[in-house]
Design an enzyme around this catalytic site. Structure first.
Site, PDB file in Angstrom:
ATOM      1  N   CYS A 247      -2.325   8.822  -7.846  1.00 25.00           N
ATOM      2  CA  CYS A 247      -3.511   8.622  -7.038  1.00 25.00           C
ATOM      3  C   CYS A 247      -4.414   9.836  -7.188  1.00 25.00           C
ATOM      4  O   CYS A 247      -4.029  10.946  -6.867  1.00 25.00           O
ATOM      5  CB  CYS A 247      -3.136   8.430  -5.571  1.00 25.00           C
ATOM      6  SG  CYS A 247      -4.606   8.196  -4.579  1.00 25.00           S
TER       7      CYS A 247
ATOM      8  N   ASN B  72     -12.966   3.654  -5.652  1.00 26.08           N
ATOM      9  CA  ASN B  72     -12.453   3.830  -4.294  1.00 26.08           C
ATOM     10  C   ASN B  72     -11.844   5.201  -4.080  1.00 26.08           C
ATOM     11  O   ASN B  72     -11.255   5.793  -4.997  1.00 26.08           O
ATOM     12  CB  ASN B  72     -11.418   2.733  -3.960  1.00 26.08           C
ATOM     13  CG  ASN B  72     -10.000   3.128  -4.308  1.00 26.08           C
ATOM     14  OD1 ASN B  72      -9.339   3.892  -3.592  1.00 26.08           O
ATOM     15  ND2 ASN B  72      -9.515   2.641  -5.450  1.00 26.08           N
TER      16      ASN B  72
ATOM     17  N   ILE C 153      -1.967   0.440 -15.289  1.00 27.87           N
ATOM     18  CA  ILE C 153      -2.394   1.790 -15.001  1.00 27.87           C
ATOM     19  C   ILE C 153      -2.888   1.882 -13.561  1.00 27.87           C
ATOM     20  O   ILE C 153      -3.246   0.874 -12.963  1.00 27.87           O
ATOM     21  CB  ILE C 153      -3.550   2.239 -15.941  1.00 27.87           C
ATOM     22  CG1 ILE C 153      -4.782   1.368 -15.763  1.00 27.87           C
ATOM     23  CG2 ILE C 153      -3.096   2.260 -17.392  1.00 27.87           C
ATOM     24  CD1 ILE C 153      -6.011   1.796 -16.558  1.00 27.87           C
TER      25      ILE C 153
ATOM     26  N   GLY D 283      -4.804  -3.492 -14.085  1.00 31.10           N
ATOM     27  CA  GLY D 283      -6.098  -2.871 -14.352  1.00 31.10           C
ATOM     28  C   GLY D 283      -7.085  -3.943 -14.757  1.00 31.10           C
ATOM     29  O   GLY D 283      -7.162  -4.320 -15.913  1.00 31.10           O
TER      30      GLY D 283
ATOM     31  N   LYS E 195       0.852  -1.185   0.000  1.00 27.21           N
ATOM     32  CA  LYS E 195       0.000   0.000   0.000  1.00 27.21           C
ATOM     33  C   LYS E 195       0.889   1.236   0.000  1.00 27.21           C
ATOM     34  O   LYS E 195       2.008   1.188   0.527  1.00 27.21           O
ATOM     35  CB  LYS E 195      -0.865  -0.044   1.272  1.00 27.21           C
ATOM     36  CG  LYS E 195      -1.614   1.243   1.603  1.00 27.21           C
ATOM     37  CD  LYS E 195      -2.942   1.308   0.893  1.00 27.21           C
ATOM     38  CE  LYS E 195      -3.637   2.653   1.067  1.00 27.21           C
ATOM     39  NZ  LYS E 195      -4.537   2.955  -0.055  1.00 27.21           N
TER      40      LYS E 195
HETATM   41  C1  LIG Z   1      -9.014  -0.176  -2.700  1.00 29.61           C
HETATM   42  C2  LIG Z   1      -7.869   0.255  -3.558  1.00 29.61           C
HETATM   43  C3  LIG Z   1      -6.799   0.945  -3.022  1.00 29.61           C
HETATM   44  C4  LIG Z   1      -5.738   1.355  -3.805  1.00 29.61           C
HETATM   45  N1  LIG Z   1      -4.689   2.010  -3.243  1.00 29.61           N
HETATM   46  C5  LIG Z   1      -3.608   2.353  -4.001  1.00 29.61           C
HETATM   47  C6  LIG Z   1      -2.467   2.953  -3.421  1.00 29.61           C
HETATM   48  O1  LIG Z   1      -2.423   3.182  -2.221  1.00 29.61           O
HETATM   49  N2  LIG Z   1      -1.439   3.295  -4.224  1.00 29.61           N
HETATM   50  C7  LIG Z   1      -1.451   3.037  -5.558  1.00 29.61           C
HETATM   51  O2  LIG Z   1      -0.486   3.350  -6.255  1.00 29.61           O
HETATM   52  N3  LIG Z   1      -2.507   2.455  -6.143  1.00 29.61           N
HETATM   53  C8  LIG Z   1      -3.597   2.096  -5.395  1.00 29.61           C
HETATM   54  N4  LIG Z   1      -4.673   1.478  -5.998  1.00 29.61           N
HETATM   55  C9  LIG Z   1      -4.668   1.230  -7.435  1.00 29.61           C
HETATM   56  C10 LIG Z   1      -4.257  -0.208  -7.743  1.00 29.61           C
HETATM   57  O3  LIG Z   1      -2.958  -0.487  -7.299  1.00 29.61           O
HETATM   58  C11 LIG Z   1      -4.360  -0.501  -9.243  1.00 29.61           C
HETATM   59  O4  LIG Z   1      -3.473   0.356  -9.944  1.00 29.61           O
HETATM   60  C12 LIG Z   1      -5.750  -0.280  -9.799  1.00 29.61           C
HETATM   61  O5  LIG Z   1      -6.701  -0.661  -8.854  1.00 29.61           O
HETATM   62  C13 LIG Z   1      -5.986  -1.067 -11.089  1.00 29.61           C
HETATM   63  O6  LIG Z   1      -5.811  -2.446 -10.907  1.00 29.61           O
HETATM   64  P1  LIG Z   1      -6.999  -3.468 -10.544  1.00 29.61           P
HETATM   65  O7  LIG Z   1      -8.107  -3.200 -11.531  1.00 29.61           O
HETATM   66  O8  LIG Z   1      -6.402  -4.822 -10.664  1.00 29.61           O
HETATM   67  O9  LIG Z   1      -7.444  -3.140  -9.162  1.00 29.61           O
HETATM   68  C14 LIG Z   1      -5.747   1.080  -5.205  1.00 29.61           C
HETATM   69  C15 LIG Z   1      -6.828   0.376  -5.749  1.00 29.61           C
HETATM   70  C16 LIG Z   1      -7.880  -0.033  -4.950  1.00 29.61           C
HETATM   71  C17 LIG Z   1      -9.025  -0.785  -5.582  1.00 29.61           C
END
Ligand SMILES: Cc1cc2nc3c(=O)[nH]c(=O)nc-3n(C[C@H](O)[C@H](O)[C@H](O)COP(=O)(O)O)c2cc1C
Ligand SMILES: Cc1cc2nc3c(=O)[nH]c(=O)nc-3n(C[C@H](O)[C@H](O)[C@H](O)COP(=O)(O)OP(=O)(O)OC[C@H]3O[C@@H](n4cnc5c(N)ncnc54)[C@H](O)[C@@H]3O)c2cc1C
Ligand SMILES: Cc1cc2nc3c(=O)[nH]c(=O)nc-3n(C[C@H](O)[C@H](O)[C@H](O)COP(=O)(O)OP(=O)(O)OC[C@H]3O[C@@H](n4cnc5c(N)ncnc54)[C@H](O)[C@@H]3O)c2cc1C
Ligand SMILES: Cc1cc2nc3c(=O)[nH]c(=O)nc-3n(C[C@H](O)[C@H](O)[C@H](O)COP(=O)(O)O)c2cc1C
Ligand code: FES
Ligand code: FES
Lengths: 328, 315, 315, 328
Positions: free
Chosen positions: C138, C77, C200, C256, C53
């Site tokens: 972010c 989120n 992404i 993603g 995180k």
């Molecule tokens: C609940 C949640 C918290 C996230 N927190 C972070 C974070 O703290 N830092 C970050 O770089 N990306 C964060 N992301 C983004 C994810 O790392 C990822 O880039 C994004 O969700 C796309 O991938 P996914 O569709 O597999 O979730 C977060 C995503 C979610 C869903």
């Protein structure tokens, strides 16, 4: 009354709720679903033509919003009847008592999310259907015309419907050729007779679904596990060599694209008329999205535009094989 | 109380420029053809307005198939602006559209500014149509389509020139979401004279056929639509309404993933005066009517007398 | 033949900068906590790498709830980078992470360049970690988070300065998709010294609570993730690989919407050397392992001896 | 063997496949689902504590990919037993013959897509479950402690489980208070006795689910359609006024936030210990995503940071009512 309302609405297609009247296994990998239509939908469905298809919403009727898959699945109509027995049912299926009832059979391969969902619908469940769609086969006006119905894999179902309608029109010289890679991939009920085939190029009563129309059929399995060993074109060729009078026949064909291309080439070489029923990826099925384009041979005047596309859902799915650009 | 409200007549009408729509629900360009195709499935006379598939100066055969592919709660398309071209459109579909009782907007696309001007000029003189929606955002045509929509200067130039040749028509600029800051292009379009904004067109995307190791679409990339993109669309509508269009009193037509009245209400509350239904029509044409009825029921249930009260009412 | 291939040993290892991963599957920042939380559900020792995180210099309590909401095939989120801050991270989770057998990347976020530098400097000296992933994207923190990721100059400055203070660590720049042209920011990050790119992060979106006429998330907007965004992510990976990262030989970590091996394979074929699994872990932690096994089975089935053969093999 | 394996894995939670052992209607709008766990999952589930919950994947186990809804749905555990009868089942439910079998009951309101899907799962179907999750109620060490279990709406189910465990621990002075807006919204089986209530502030055997633990209960319906007319706090107040010895009781409460706030305020005013079981929107349920934060009262040292959040799924769902920031 019913005729009246049909006239009033004048619709040849629509979006309807159908009820599952039967769900049957067909071969090892296929299923037949018989859908019951009532009221106006019965009138509209009764006018369906062989080659036409329905667009099936593969999701619970009560959950339209966030549901997956979104797109409807196009499936050919393989039979339409008011008589359940003609569609392979017993008499005891559920009746709605809603006036005229018309049953529509579709036969499908369980493949991905859509057909998987379909396979789980039990008798009595409601399914959202759009149809009948597209333009079907051009049935010969002349009763003496011979017709050869070639179905490969899941392309066979529209041939059952074609055979029914040809019979109703009085055409009696109809031959079916059913092809599949192997015995288990025929999407029909193979009758016991099919196991006793002595001469694979002599048509017989091998397929239950061709029974009501009394259509004799050749079976062709690539691996020879039943009937003729080879593909449908080889079977056709072999049959014509023995039965020269059939060289004037019209050919209706449906199946995978390589098969259709081979059938189309064969027919062109042998100067036979051939109509093919094509598949393509559909967004709507009703001509609004232009997803389902297939390339046609460009004619002289179209030289400047590289390709000419036609819509499978609106201009087809049945096309003159000679007009299709098989190399696209 | 609820029962009373339910009976109260609610005013669903909205203005897009000088055109009054009986209700805020429109078709989305490219998903409802030229109207006649939907005849058997939905009573288009009940819509607020009809928007055609994009029309270009010359006929376009469109991209090679495969042109669409389903994605998780979405649809990726690369139709390639397949259309019959301006002349055939005027001869054929426009004559049919003329018989419609609701305002018709023709969506215009092109490769060059001149292409747009030619189509806009030809249509400016036609009484059958209420206005033009200029598609500056279709991501499928490599020859420039993307540029019009992402560069505010080029966009302003295009909108301004179409504005001139079609001074008498309502002019809608349909923006692409594929930008860093949608308020920049929104402002450019408004300053150049757009009467309304359509937000959003599709997001650029790709699906790979893993077995064949090729993109599924012959065009390689396509535009993503459907419920999957709704949160992105609502956000853009809300931002543009709050920062640009609201202050400028320019109406927004919100679209992107609307499949039911609740979806449409999200857009309206976020700032859209009208909404477009696209992908949902492909699978469920009556969605168009369900959205109208659902908005009406919502207003009645909340004791509101007009949809205008709801526009931009987000707290 | 297939049976033979299935038995053949396939090489799943990939390099991210100078770090070698046993396989290309990583966690996505923010969806797998600090690893120990997942102990009971998945054997993290089987991963290619673990990404934490986001860590910030100071503790951040995060946004007010409601922080997430489900959308059609997606998740919106706005956690607001809730985290314990650098010091507590080093005392607590880092000590646990040190015991992991796989490379650990710490995701770093901040409001100012100095914030990033402070965290990067403190972590540069820690042997427990293989590298840093800098989250310039972010979209939830209004105080600048969005700027780092969308302006190539500011981005390059940030990456360059982190590069200096953490010269010995692998540096991954995690880019935002909310830009007009992702190749511009990708190039900026690479030129400034990033060893790898993560593509992404989430798309900005909003969900409106129609009854209360408020955004569902207290933060109003949030970041959209999950299967809904996969086509957008695959497209961006493909474009960046083809135009920037491939020629520069900089690996891409694709993420993603990955929920199964087929999804991951789309990214790899499009040009990703490794992949991240995020939202899918929230609902199905073993997805991480299923992706590894599925990639291995695919390679075996296609008679390939290494995942490297597959990277960017799109025709 | 089983003890061995539990020791080896040492897990207190996990992701398991459960089988539906029963699906029962409860009241007009609620359903009880009894899930059967075998093998390791049985060992783990047997250790669940009242207040803990499970995360239910509301989708077909065979279709994990493009399915909707994605997020699991958190549902409180309302009972755990090896004895089907203790969970309201007959003896004739389906047994797996898989060694130790532990049954877990959840009671839920059919609301949106998730719970709708759940309501359609028939006996024998498999469901993907993560649990048991969170930290449950702190059960009193002293058997003589009186405990009042307050459940409003769908907050009642964890109280059934609490009552069971308190009984097992030897606590005998346990009182239930069940609240709902109206009779039809109680998520339990109201026994016939409930219709003959003479004095609404005298607890009785009105609720089947409190039967196995022999817990007497007050019913409070806002509209007076059954039992006490008023909310649970008014019922509690009325009861305490008549039964002063209960003023030293511990209160466990679960229900909608306004109710919990009112209970918490009441308990603070009356210096009663109160534990509340909170709900919040969950992304994961296992502490990785930080979705489920709830605000806590900030203490002195936290003045600079405006709020202090705790995770319902990991630090809760049960919290000391005095620590919760009810105004957030
Ligand atoms: C609940 C949640 C918290 C996230 N927190 C972070 C974070 O703290 N830092 C970050 O770089 N990306 C964060 N992301 C983004 C994810 O790392 C990822 O880039 C994004 O969700 C796309 O991938 P996914 O569709 O597999 O979730 C977060 C995503 C979610 C869903
Ligand atoms: C005019 C027409 C008639 C058809 N008739 C039959 C039939 O009688 N019996 C039968 O079994 N199949 C028929 N098909 C094919 C059938 O539509 C697909 O098998 C079905 O869509 C698969 O859906 P799925 O969700 O089960 O599988 P998926 O995994 O979603 O798809 C499997 C295959 O179906 C194709 N497909 C998926 N969605 C669509 C779509 N919206 N439009 C077109 N193709 C799609 C995909 O390209 C893929 O190759 C017909 C197709 C067309 C176009
Ligand atoms: C710790 C905990 C214990 C619970 N115990 C019970 C119980 O014993 N019985 C019961 O009926 N309900 C219980 N709930 C509530 C239950 O989780 C929701 O009713 C359920 O998620 C609704 O899902 P749906 O798809 O049917 O409806 P939806 O229409 O999706 O949602 C309806 C409501 O549920 C909430 N919700 C949706 N998804 C989630 C999620 N992922 N996490 C939290 N809330 C969500 C929404 O905010 C909305 O208010 C509990 C919730 C929590 C957090
Ligand atoms: C098949 C298809 C074709 C489209 N064609 C056009 C078009 O020709 N011109 C245009 O401006 N937008 C076109 N769009 C975009 C839609 O009008 C709309 O902006 C977008 O799909 C988002 O709305 P939706 O999610 O409701 O579909 C098309 C969309 C789809 C799905
Ligand atoms: S599928 Fe939409 S036009 Fe044919
Ligand atoms: S729900 Fe993910 S941390 Fe609590």
């Amino acid at each position: 009354m019913n005729k009246e309302s049909q006239k009033k609405s004048g619709r040849t297609r629509g979006q309807f709720v159908a009820r599952v009247a039967a769900q049957l296994q067909r071969g090892e990998h296929h299923r037949a679903l018989v859908l019951s239509f009532c009221g106006e939908s019965a009138e509209v469905m009764a006018c369906a033509e062989p080659g036409q298809f329905v667009q099936v919403a593969c999701r619970d009727i009560s959950r339209p919003r966030m549901s997956v898959p979104q797109l409807r699945r196009p499936i050919s109509i393989s039979g339409v009847s008011e008589d359940p027995i003609a569609l392979g049912l017993g008499n005891g299926h559920c009746r709605d008592g809603c006036g005229r009832e018309v049953m529509v059979r579709i036969i499908y391969r369980v493949h991905g999310p859509g057909t998987n969902w379909l396979a789980h619908q039990a008798v009595g469940e409601e399914i959202d259907i759009i149809g009948p769609l597209g333009r079907g086969f051009n049935l010969p006006k002349d009763k003496d015309t011979r017709v050869i119905l070639i179905g490969g894999g899941v392309g066979l179902p529209p041939m059952f419907f074609s055979a029914d309608r040809l019979k109703r029109n009085g055409c009696s010289d109809v031959l079916g050729i059913a092809g599949a890679a192997t015995r288990g991939l025929f999407c029909c009920d193979l009758l016991n007779e099919a196991d006793g085939i002595e001469d694979a190029l002599v048509p017989g009563k091998y397929v239950r679904e061709f029974g009501p129309s009394n259509t004799p059929v050749l079976l062709a399995a690539d691996d020879g596990s039943i009937g003729f060993k080879g593909n449908v074109v080889q079977a056709l060729d072999g049959y014509l060599k023995r039965n020269e009078q059939w060289r004037s026949a019209e050919v209706f064909a449906c199946g995978p694209k390589p098969m259709l291309r081979a059938v189309a080439n064969f027919c062109q070489e042998h100067s036979m008329n051939c109509q093919v029923c094509l598949e393509s990826y559909m967004g709507c099925g009703i001509g609004v999205c232009q997803s389902c384009a297939v390339a046609m041979r460009s004619e002289g005047k179209d030289r400047e535009s590289p390709k000419k596309y036609r819509l499978v859902c609106a201009h087809g799915p049945v096309f003159d094989a000679a007009k299709v650009d098989w190399d696209a | 109380m609820n029962a009373d409200n339910d009976k109260k007549q609610v005013d669903l009408s909205v203005n897009i420029g000088k055109v009054r729509l009986a209700n805020p629900v429109m078709t989305a360009s490219g998903t409802c053809g030229y109207a006649y195709e939907l005849r058997d499935f939905v009573d288009l006379g009940r819509l607020g307005a009809f928007v055609t598939k994009s029309i270009t100066r010359e006929e376009r055969v469109g991209n090679a198939p495969q042109r669409t592919v389903e994605t998780a709660s979405g649809l990726l398309n690369a139709i390639g602006l397949a259309n019959m071209g301006l002349d055939k459109f005027i001869e054929g579909p426009l004559a049919l559209l003329a018989r419609m009782s609701v305002p018709v907007f023709v969506n215009v696309a092109g490769k060059t500014v001149d292409d747009y001007i030619a189509v806009a000029e030809a249509l400016a003189g036609r009484d059958e149509i209420a206005g033009l929606e200029i598609n500056v955002s279709c991501p499928n045509v490599k020859e420039g389509g993307i540029t019009f929509g992402t560069d505010p200067k080029i966009l302003a130039d295009l909108v301004g020139r179409v504005r001139q040749v079609a001074a008498n028509k309502v002019l809608i600029a349909k923006l692409t979401p594929n930008v860093t800051d949608i308020t920049v292009t929104a402002r450019a379009a408004i300053d150049a004279g757009a009467d309304a904004l359509s937000l959003i067109n599709t997001l650029t995307g790709m699906v790979v056929d893993v077995e064949r190791r090729r993109p599924v679409l012959a065009n390689r990339t396509g535009g993503l639509s459907g419920p999957a993109i709704k949160p992105v669309a609502v956000h853009m509508v809300e931002r543009v309404y709050r920062e640009v269009a609201g202050p400028a009193k320019v109406p927004i037509i919100g679209l992107g993933g609307i499949a039911c009245a609740l979806d449409a209400l999200e857009f309206i509350i976020a700032g859209a005066s009208a909404v477009g239904v696209g992908t949902a029509v492909l699978t469920n044409p009556p969605a168009l009517i369900e959205v109208i009825e659902g908005i009406e029921a919502y207003l009645a249930r909340h004791g509101m007398s007009s949809v205008a009260e709801l526009v931009g009412s987000l707290q």
